[in-house]
Design a protein around this motif. Structure first.
Motif, PDB file in Angstrom:
ATOM      1  N   CYS A  27     -15.231   8.284 -41.756  1.00 36.93           N
ATOM      2  CA  CYS A  27     -14.804   6.884 -41.615  1.00 36.93           C
ATOM      3  C   CYS A  27     -16.009   5.968 -41.813  1.00 36.93           C
ATOM      4  O   CYS A  27     -17.044   6.149 -41.162  1.00 36.93           O
ATOM      5  N   GLY A  29     -16.290   2.940 -40.984  1.00 38.25           N
ATOM      6  CA  GLY A  29     -16.378   1.866 -39.992  1.00 38.25           C
ATOM      7  C   GLY A  29     -17.263   2.248 -38.816  1.00 38.25           C
ATOM      8  O   GLY A  29     -18.399   2.703 -38.986  1.00 38.25           O
ATOM      9  N   CYS A  30     -16.698   2.083 -37.616  1.00 32.62           N
ATOM     10  CA  CYS A  30     -17.489   2.325 -36.392  1.00 32.62           C
ATOM     11  C   CYS A  30     -18.103   3.727 -36.368  1.00 32.62           C
ATOM     12  O   CYS A  30     -19.224   3.903 -35.894  1.00 32.62           O
ATOM     13  N   ALA A  31     -17.354   4.717 -36.858  1.00 32.44           N
ATOM     14  CA  ALA A  31     -17.834   6.101 -36.777  1.00 32.44           C
ATOM     15  C   ALA A  31     -19.119   6.291 -37.572  1.00 32.44           C
ATOM     16  O   ALA A  31     -19.965   7.111 -37.217  1.00 32.44           O
ATOM     17  N   CYS A  71      -8.423   3.245 -39.770  1.00 33.49           N
ATOM     18  CA  CYS A  71      -7.420   2.512 -38.987  1.00 33.49           C
ATOM     19  C   CYS A  71      -6.692   1.480 -39.836  1.00 33.49           C
ATOM     20  O   CYS A  71      -5.999   0.623 -39.283  1.00 33.49           O
ATOM     21  N   CYS A  94     -12.221   7.782 -35.192  1.00 35.63           N
ATOM     22  CA  CYS A  94     -11.879   7.801 -33.768  1.00 35.63           C
ATOM     23  C   CYS A  94     -10.419   8.242 -33.628  1.00 35.63           C
ATOM     24  O   CYS A  94      -9.753   8.566 -34.619  1.00 35.63           O
TER      25      CYS A  94
HETATM   26  S1  SF4 Z   1     -11.617   1.938 -35.120  1.00 41.96           S
HETATM   27 FE1  SF4 Z   1     -11.761   4.163 -35.560  1.00 41.96          FE
HETATM   28  S2  SF4 Z   1     -10.772   4.424 -37.543  1.00 41.96           S
HETATM   29 FE2  SF4 Z   1     -11.238   2.219 -37.315  1.00 41.96          FE
HETATM   30  S3  SF4 Z   1     -13.228   1.928 -38.279  1.00 41.96           S
HETATM   31 FE3  SF4 Z   1     -13.614   2.336 -36.102  1.00 41.96          FE
HETATM   32  S4  SF4 Z   1     -13.925   4.584 -36.000  1.00 41.96           S
HETATM   33 FE4  SF4 Z   1     -12.956   4.151 -37.972  1.00 41.96          FE
END
Ligand code: SF4
Ligand code: SF4
Length: 223
Positions: A27, A29-31, A71, A94
């Motif tokens: 991912c 994003g955050c990951a 997500c 996540c």
């Molecule tokens: S919320 Fe979860 S799926 Fe969405 S970017 Fe962050 S880690 Fe990725």
């Protein structure tokens, strides 16, 4: 951002023991930001899983792909052609990412390769801390911008429990008492009146105890 930690490789290897052809989905994003599930971690996981299998005298085909955010459906759908070629998906997103993949690719099992920990942020390189309890009713204007839902060990909403020692929490003396922090900040601003004012009980029904919540914005749905 969501902060997560990788599951041990041995655990992921056991989860996918019956699969010989997997797609590892990182991912972006955050990951990626919390160094748990980005492209680099995807490649590391693929290599580790291959080595694990080799030790067992078996092989596995582990392909890695990265999507911007797991997500969001528009990114999830982008990998349909790759998903078709494999037995199962291993998500480095996540828990939201895992579920979005599972909901969209109904004919595949999706395995989580991360443990999702909290909503927080980076306080220094390589260290993240929880900051938001996702309670559905933000009261940070009453607490000097310090969240007692996450930062007080007892989630107390209207003042300290009385157990703190030297500004540290009685539950975990390694951590500051959230209410001590709140008091200090309000005192420095000359606004202890905010702390002393009566406040009604928090409405916890807006939190996570009533099943999954949703947010709908009519202006966005009509785009
Ligand atoms: S919320 Fe979860 S799926 Fe969405 S970017 Fe962050 S880690 Fe990725
Ligand atoms: S010492 Fe402070 S942070 Fe710890 S439980 Fe009591 S009020 Fe909460």
């Amino acid at each position: 951002m969501i902060v997560a930690k990788p599951k041990p490789v041995e655990e992921v290897a056991r989860l996918i023991d019956s699969c010989d052809n997997i797609l590892i989905v990182a991912c972006g994003g955050c990951a990626t930001i919390c160094l748990a599930g980005g492209e680099k971690e995807g490649e590391i996981l693929a290599t580790a899983l291959c080595s694990w299998r080799e030790k067992q005298g078996r092989t596995i085909n582990a392909t890695v792909t990265t999507i911007t955010r797991q997500c969001e459906l528009e990114f999830v759908t982008d990998i349909a052609h790759q998903v078709k070629q494999v037995e199962a998906i291993v998500s480095l997103g996540c828990g939201v990412g895992v579920q979005f993949l599972a909901e969209h690719y109904r004919d595949k099992l999706v395995y989580p390769a991360l443990n999702t920990i909290f909503a927080g942020g980076s306080v220094q390189p390589g260290r993240w801390e929880e900051r938001c309890g996702l309670c559905g009713e933000c009261m940070l204007h009453l607490t000097a911008g310090i969240c007692p839902v996450t930062r007080c060990a007892k989630n107390i909403q209207n003042g300290p429990c009385g157990g703190s020692q030297n500004g540290k929490c009685e539950i975990n003396p390694q951590l500051p008492c959230a209410w001590h922090l709140i008091y200090e900040k309000l005192a420095s601003l000359g606004r202890l009146d905010i702390m002393m004012a009566y406040r009604p009980p928090k409405d916890w029904s807006k939190g996570k105890s009533g099943g999954p919540r949703s947010v709908k914005r009519e202006d966005a749905t009509q785009r």
